[in-house]
Design an enzyme around this catalytic site. Structure first.
Site, PDB file in Angstrom:
ATOM      1  N   GLU A 128      -9.688 -11.446   9.322  1.00  0.00           N
ATOM      2  CA  GLU A 128      -9.795 -10.304   9.214  1.00  0.00           C
ATOM      3  C   GLU A 128      -9.994 -10.076   7.861  1.00  0.00           C
ATOM      4  OE1 GLU A 128      -6.881  -7.276   8.784  1.00  0.00           O
ATOM      5  OE2 GLU A 128      -8.426  -5.760   9.202  1.00  0.00           O
ATOM      6  N   ARG A 149      -0.017 -11.504  12.888  1.00  0.00           N
ATOM      7  CA  ARG A 149      -0.792 -10.425  12.121  1.00  0.00           C
ATOM      8  C   ARG A 149      -0.492 -10.461  10.465  1.00  0.00           C
ATOM      9  NH1 ARG A 149      -5.129  -8.938  11.318  1.00  0.00           N
ATOM     10  NH2 ARG A 149      -5.143  -6.950  11.309  1.00  0.00           N
ATOM     11  N   GLU A 159      -5.209  -4.743  19.523  1.00  0.00           N
ATOM     12  CA  GLU A 159      -3.733  -5.335  18.248  1.00  0.00           C
ATOM     13  C   GLU A 159      -2.606  -3.777  17.572  1.00  0.00           C
ATOM     14  OE1 GLU A 159      -5.912  -5.816  14.363  1.00  0.00           O
ATOM     15  OE2 GLU A 159      -4.242  -4.335  13.136  1.00  0.00           O
ATOM     16  N   TRP A 211       1.892   6.451  12.375  1.00  0.00           N
ATOM     17  CA  TRP A 211       0.627   6.536  11.753  1.00  0.00           C
ATOM     18  C   TRP A 211       0.159   4.840  12.138  1.00  0.00           C
ATOM     19  CZ3 TRP A 211      -1.607   3.424   8.022  1.00  0.00           C
ATOM     20  CH2 TRP A 211      -3.434   3.629   7.881  1.00  0.00           C
ATOM     21  N   ASP A 226      -7.965  -1.703  17.338  1.00  0.00           N
ATOM     22  CA  ASP A 226      -6.139  -1.546  16.165  1.00  0.00           C
ATOM     23  C   ASP A 226      -5.906  -0.839  16.901  1.00  0.00           C
ATOM     24  OD1 ASP A 226      -3.976  -1.459  15.365  1.00  0.00           O
ATOM     25  OD2 ASP A 226      -5.436  -2.086  13.567  1.00  0.00           O
ATOM     26  N   HIS A 236      -2.667   0.910  16.558  1.00  0.00           N
ATOM     27  CA  HIS A 236      -2.039   0.789  15.177  1.00  0.00           C
ATOM     28  C   HIS A 236      -0.741   1.336  15.945  1.00  0.00           C
ATOM     29  CE1 HIS A 236      -2.202   2.288  10.822  1.00  0.00           C
ATOM     30  NE2 HIS A 236      -2.680   0.503  10.797  1.00  0.00           N
ATOM     31  N   GLU A 240       1.207  -6.691  11.110  1.00  0.00           N
ATOM     32  CA  GLU A 240       1.359  -6.217   9.782  1.00  0.00           C
ATOM     33  C   GLU A 240       1.916  -5.858   8.780  1.00  0.00           C
ATOM     34  OE1 GLU A 240      -2.560  -4.281  10.686  1.00  0.00           O
ATOM     35  OE2 GLU A 240      -1.488  -2.503   9.778  1.00  0.00           O
ATOM     36  N   TYR A 246      -7.146   7.150  12.871  1.00  0.00           N
ATOM     37  CA  TYR A 246      -6.750   5.621  11.986  1.00  0.00           C
ATOM     38  C   TYR A 246      -8.258   4.866  12.104  1.00  0.00           C
ATOM     39  CZ  TYR A 246      -6.220   0.836  11.145  1.00  0.00           C
ATOM     40  OH  TYR A 246      -6.083  -0.062  10.732  1.00  0.00           O
ATOM     41  N   ASP A 293      -6.378  -3.078   1.165  1.00  0.00           N
ATOM     42  CA  ASP A 293      -4.800  -3.472   0.286  1.00  0.00           C
ATOM     43  C   ASP A 293      -4.671  -4.746   0.141  1.00  0.00           C
ATOM     44  OD1 ASP A 293      -4.665  -2.076   3.259  1.00  0.00           O
ATOM     45  OD2 ASP A 293      -2.507  -3.259   2.426  1.00  0.00           O
ATOM     46  N   ARG A 302     -13.606  -5.955  15.175  1.00  0.00           N
ATOM     47  CA  ARG A 302     -13.208  -4.954  15.825  1.00  0.00           C
ATOM     48  C   ARG A 302     -13.681  -3.706  15.392  1.00  0.00           C
ATOM     49  NH1 ARG A 302      -8.255  -2.576  12.416  1.00  0.00           N
ATOM     50  NH2 ARG A 302      -9.811  -0.877  10.851  1.00  0.00           N
ATOM     51  N   HIS A 324     -14.411  -4.904  10.369  1.00  0.00           N
ATOM     52  CA  HIS A 324     -14.664  -3.132  11.109  1.00  0.00           C
ATOM     53  C   HIS A 324     -15.843  -2.318  11.316  1.00  0.00           C
ATOM     54  CE1 HIS A 324     -10.052  -2.882   9.172  1.00  0.00           C
ATOM     55  NE2 HIS A 324     -10.600  -4.510   9.588  1.00  0.00           N
ATOM     56  N   ASN A 333       0.472  -1.209   0.178  1.00  0.00           N
ATOM     57  CA  ASN A 333      -0.139  -0.173   0.162  1.00  0.00           C
ATOM     58  C   ASN A 333       0.561   1.379  -0.549  1.00  0.00           C
ATOM     59  OD1 ASN A 333      -2.635   1.216  -0.289  1.00  0.00           O
ATOM     60  ND2 ASN A 333      -3.168   0.725   2.295  1.00  0.00           N
TER      61      ASN A 333
HETATM   62  O1  KDG Z   1      -2.297  -0.744   4.668  1.00  0.00           O
HETATM   63  C1  KDG Z   1      -2.500  -0.189   5.114  1.00  0.00           C
HETATM   64  C2  KDG Z   1      -3.716  -0.927   6.500  1.00  0.00           C
HETATM   65  O2  KDG Z   1      -3.439  -2.126   5.963  1.00  0.00           O
HETATM   66  C3  KDG Z   1      -3.647  -1.151   7.764  1.00  0.00           C
HETATM   67  O3  KDG Z   1      -3.449   0.085   7.930  1.00  0.00           O
HETATM   68  C4  KDG Z   1      -5.173  -1.672   8.337  1.00  0.00           C
HETATM   69  O4  KDG Z   1      -3.905  -2.040  10.503  1.00  0.00           O
HETATM   70  C5  KDG Z   1      -4.942  -2.761   9.726  1.00  0.00           C
HETATM   71  C6  KDG Z   1      -5.423  -3.297   9.947  1.00  0.00           C
HETATM   72  O5  KDG Z   1      -5.215  -4.000  10.870  1.00  0.00           O
HETATM   73  O6  KDG Z   1      -6.141  -4.102   8.818  1.00  0.00           O
HETATM   74 MG    MG Z   2      -3.971  -3.121  11.969  1.00  0.00          MG
END
Ligand code: KDG
Ligand code: MG
Length: 410
Positions: A347, A291, A244, A410, A218, A220, A270, A160, A324, A148, A123, A38
């Site tokens: 997910e 993840r 997460e 982020w 999440d 993040h 992730e 986010y 993505d 989530r 989500h 992404n």
């Molecule tokens: O490309 C970044 C996203 O896939 C991400 O921010 C999504 O954190 C994410 C999630 O848990 O799906």
């Molecule tokens: Mg995530």
């Protein structure tokens, strides 16, 4: 002997960018792999086109492990998201071909189904509690059995995980963080405000939906280990399925501090791309869920190794599945998830209709469970005409600043 005859890199943007590898053999078999990274799609496309495709021609398509090692060790420059997404795409395409040649879905080649289907989470989000409730109900109506929950934070703008539609309370929640344009958009963040607000949201959600619904959240990558421990403790009464990415986990040891402070189940990975990123986290049981996406972790071959390693420590999968990850990457995750014993949860955000016109899928979602289907290979076909109708177009993930302008995670 069948050989690899061509390795094509397909770029398309049916609303968001996807990078797909298509390998064709001298026998005419084709396989697809997802290489979407992404916001950095062209770097992977070039790596594949300029450095991988030319050296794979003539190789044995059946030699999956050997090809993986050839690309990993042969590059000398190991790991990293660009390299590992490229290897992942080739790996997926070779598994796809092997399945088609054998006449079997890939999960059968991995040992067969361990369960009927994969527990899936969607989500939900909103700016205010009523919108969050509506969003959760919408997911439950669609059949999700786990959700989530992301929330806006009072005093901050777009954050986010909360879609513009979700934030305004109108329309189907459908969060897509990558925004079209030649520069990233900017978001604003205040960790203390977030930490004050989040437990009030989970208290309300538990009060409304009762104790049984698995709830996820999440963070993040935004907290320090102490903050993550404090938030984890504050959320313990609401019995989260997982918290997460509570910290930026490049520093694996920092999770020791979080573990000392809270018994909250933790999910991380992730943005990891190899088994080495998990070494301390797994051997010290500092997380509960892996993840990673197949797409960003070297493919089915490598993620299976991570999961087998994790199984020694009772750590389960929670593979990354936002939009993505292309339908090809999602299908690969479903085949792997169905075949491993230590599957945890998957997910799943449904891809847009234009995306599904490019990628014809055969996986199914029913009663909250995903299933990869029984079509030989991965079960996804690429429609060239639909794909060619949408060229690559720049889009970036947002960046995040503290209220004084300092760059934050982020
Ligand atoms: O490309 C970044 C996203 O896939 C991400 O921010 C999504 O954190 C994410 C999630 O848990 O799906
Ligand atoms: Mg995530």
């Amino acid at each position: 002997m069948s050989t690899i005859e061509s390795v094509e890199v397909l770029l398309t943007n049916p609303g968001r960018n996807f990078v797909t590898v298509r390998i064709t053999t001298s026998d005419g078999a084709t396989g697809l792999g997802d290489a979407t990274l992404n916001g950095r799609e062209l770097a992977v496309a070039s790596y594949l086109r300029d450095h991988v495709a030319p050296i794979l021609i003539g190789h044995d398509p059946a030699a999956i492990e050997g090809t993986w090692q050839y690309l990993y060790r042969g590059a000398y420059w190991r790991r990293g998201p660009v390299t590992m997404a490229s290897i992942a795409a080739v790996d997926m395409a070779l598994w796809d071909i092997k399945g088609k040649v054998a006449g079997l879905p890939v999960y059968q080649l991995l040992g067969g189904a361990v369960r009927r289907g994969l527990l899936t989470y969607g989500h939900a989000s909103g700016a205010e509690i009523p919108q969050i409730f509506d969003s959760i109900r919408e997911h439950l109506d669609e059949g999700y059995r786990a959700v989530r929950v992301q929330t806006a934070v009072p005093g901050l703008g777009q954050v986010y995980g909360v879609s513009a539609a979700g934030a305004s309370g109108s329309g189907r929640y459908d969060y897509e963080p990558a925004r079209p344009g030649t520069r990233p958009t900017e978001e604003q963040w205040d960790t203390r405000a977030y930490m004050r607000h989040l437990p009030t949201v989970f208290e309300a959600v538990r009060g409304e939906f009762g104790p049984e619904l698995p709830l996820l959240h999440d963070g993040h990558h935004r907290m320090t280990p102490n903050q993550a421990g404090q938030l984890g403790r504050a959320l313990e009464p609401y019995d989260l399925f997982w918290l997460e990415d509570c910290t930026p986990a490049e520093n694996q040891q920092s999770l020791r501090r979080v573990r000392d402070l809270t018994s909250q189940p933790l999910a991380i990975g992730e943005i990891f791309n190899s088994i080495w990123d998990y070494q301390t986290l797994i051997t010290e049981q500092l997380i509960d869920y892996v993840r990673s996406a197949v797409t960003h972790t070297g493919g089915i071959t490598h993620l299976k190794k991570i999961m087998d390693f994790a199984s020694l420590y009772q750590i389960k999968s929670g593979f990354h599945g936002p939009t993505d990850i292309s339908p090809v990457g999602q299908a690969a995750a479903l085949h792997l998830g169905l075949a491993i014993h230590n599957f945890g949860i998957q997910e799943y955000m449904r891809h847009s209709d234009p995306t599904l016109e490019v990628f014809h899928t055969s996986y199914t979602f029913a009663d909250g469970l995903l299933h990869p289907g029984d079509v030989p290979g991965l079960g996804v076909e690429y429609d060239d005409q639909a794909g060619d109708a949408h060229g690559y177009s720049p889009a970036y993930l947002p960046v995040n600043r503290l209220t004084d302008g300092t760059m934050h995670d982020w």
